[in-house]
Write a protein that holds these residues in place. Structure first.
Motif, PDB file in Angstrom:
ATOM      1  N   LYS A 294       0.831  -1.204   0.000  1.00  0.00           N
ATOM      2  CA  LYS A 294       0.000   0.000   0.000  1.00  0.00           C
ATOM      3  C   LYS A 294       0.871   1.262   0.000  1.00  0.00           C
ATOM      4  CE  LYS A 294      -3.759  -2.349   2.418  1.00  0.00           C
ATOM      5  NZ  LYS A 294      -4.703  -2.340   1.302  1.00  0.00           N
TER       6      LYS A 294
ATOM      7  N   ASP B  79      -4.882   8.054   2.765  1.00  0.00           N
ATOM      8  CA  ASP B  79      -4.349   6.732   2.414  1.00  0.00           C
ATOM      9  C   ASP B  79      -4.202   5.805   3.623  1.00  0.00           C
ATOM     10  OD1 ASP B  79      -4.150   7.539  -0.223  1.00  0.00           O
ATOM     11  OD2 ASP B  79      -2.085   8.240   0.001  1.00  0.00           O
TER      12      ASP B  79
ATOM     13  N   LEU C  61       1.366   4.962   0.695  1.00  0.00           N
ATOM     14  CA  LEU C  61       0.798   6.035   1.512  1.00  0.00           C
ATOM     15  C   LEU C  61       1.401   7.373   1.083  1.00  0.00           C
ATOM     16  CD1 LEU C  61       1.012   4.355   5.051  1.00  0.00           C
ATOM     17  CD2 LEU C  61      -0.823   4.188   3.346  1.00  0.00           C
TER      18      LEU C  61
END
Length: 346
Positions: free
Chosen positions: A157, A164, A159
């Motif tokens: 992921k 986020d 960010l």
């Protein structure tokens, strides 16, 4: 009349023998911590510190290390291990013992400490001398420093803004950072550094709040690809305070000359040794990760960083409420922490 000089000689002889025995006393400090032996805290800071004390004492001070919790227990129990004499010295984070050192948490709040080990260490040591000695009255505090400021490292992921963080599971090193992550919409998961890499590899968490310094010793760089940083010219989003504690009775039992050596080599000189080591290790780790294929380092600054700090203001409010409930003047403490952080670097 002739007996008195003899008695004086005897007394003087006994005093001399006692002094010589004291001067000849040797000591081996049992030093415990929670990281591998190759980590900066042992390899770059504590071992050279022990070597220096050994040299100054003509070999009478020695150290025996117990890295990776070899004396048993958890990182949170290290403070008790040194208090109870299981270890003579322990390096740990006060924040691992949730709620036990509430005044120290003022330093870990969002927007307080400067980025970097040396700058934050000097600020922390100043604040300790002014406001925290009572909180550590059961110990001889040899050093108190910072981790340089939190970063976020994730496996898949990316960010890049406050939005986020929503729904992301992240390892948290202390209660204050856990509250910050919660305020941003993430799910904090408490665990010691030694467990983080495996937890990410197995998908237990998506990533971790961890500083660059710890990346290589724990091989965190092998399981993460995205790295979130705070800007160098702004206070950090959060931090972990670290402390080197010594058993108070052990310290007080030392002969005067060995006690003087401990005093001379600890305190600010040891804090700065930590700060320089942290900054160097962080730079090495960051450069390695940045150059590695497939890794992305994102520095979040400007309006996006302001939005993160704004969203995290609730953490400060929660801490102030906790402090008030414990009879602590949180507003004054927080103002003092920020003042120490603004103090010009030496």
């Amino acid at each position: 009349m002739r007996i008195l000089p003899t008695r004086r000689l005897l007394v003087a002889g006994l005093a001399l023998a006692a002094a010589q025995a004291s001067q000849a006393q040797e000591v081996t400090f049992r030093i415990a911590h929670f990281l591998p032996a190759v980590a900066s805290t042992q390899k770059v800071v504590l071992q050279p510190w022990c070597d220096e004390m050994g040299k100054l004492s003509n070999g009478r001070i020695k150290c025996q290390f117990y890295p990776s919790l070899q004396l048993g227990g958890t990182p949170a129990q290290l403070a008790d291990q040194v208090k109870n004499g299981v270890a003579d010295i322990a390096w740990t984070a006060p924040g691992y013992s949730t709620g036990r050192f509430p005044k120290t948490e003022a330093l870990e709040l969002p927007g307080v400490l400067p980025l970097g080990g040396l700058l934050s260490g000097r600020a922390i040591w100043t604040f300790f001398g002014q406001h925290l000695t009572g909180e550590y009255k059961d110990y001889k505090v040899l050093a108190m420093h910072g981790d340089g400021g939190m970063n976020i490292h994730t496996a898949t992921k990316h960010l890049a803004s406050a939005e986020d963080f929503k729904g992301v599971k992240l390892r948290s090193p202390n209660r204050t950072i856990a509250r910050t992550l919660t305020a941003l919409g993430a799910t904090p998961v408490a665990m010691p550094p030694a467990q983080v890499t495996e937890a990410i590899s197995k998908g237990v968490v998506d990533g971790a709040s961890a500083v660059w310094e710890v990346m290589l010793p724990t091989k965190l760089d092998e399981v993460t690809k995205f790295h979130f940083e705070t800007p160098a010219d702004r206070p950090v989003m959060g931090a972990t305070v670290l402390v080197l504690l010594m058993n108070k009775q052990k310290y007080e039992s030392l002969p005067a000359d060995l006690k003087a050596i401990v005093d001379k080599t600890s305190g600010l000189p040891l804090v700065e040794r930590y700060g320089k080591a942290w900054d160097e290790a962080s730079m090495v780790a960051r450069n390695k990760v940045k150059a590695a294929p497939g890794h992305t380092v994102t520095v979040v600054s400007g309006a996006k960083y302001n939005a993160i700090l704004k969203q995290a203001e609730v953490v400060e409010k929660e801490w102030l409420a906790d402090a008030k409930a414990k009879g602590i003047n949180g507003e004054a403490l927080l103002a003092a922490a920020r003042a120490a952080a603004r103090k010009p670097s030496n």
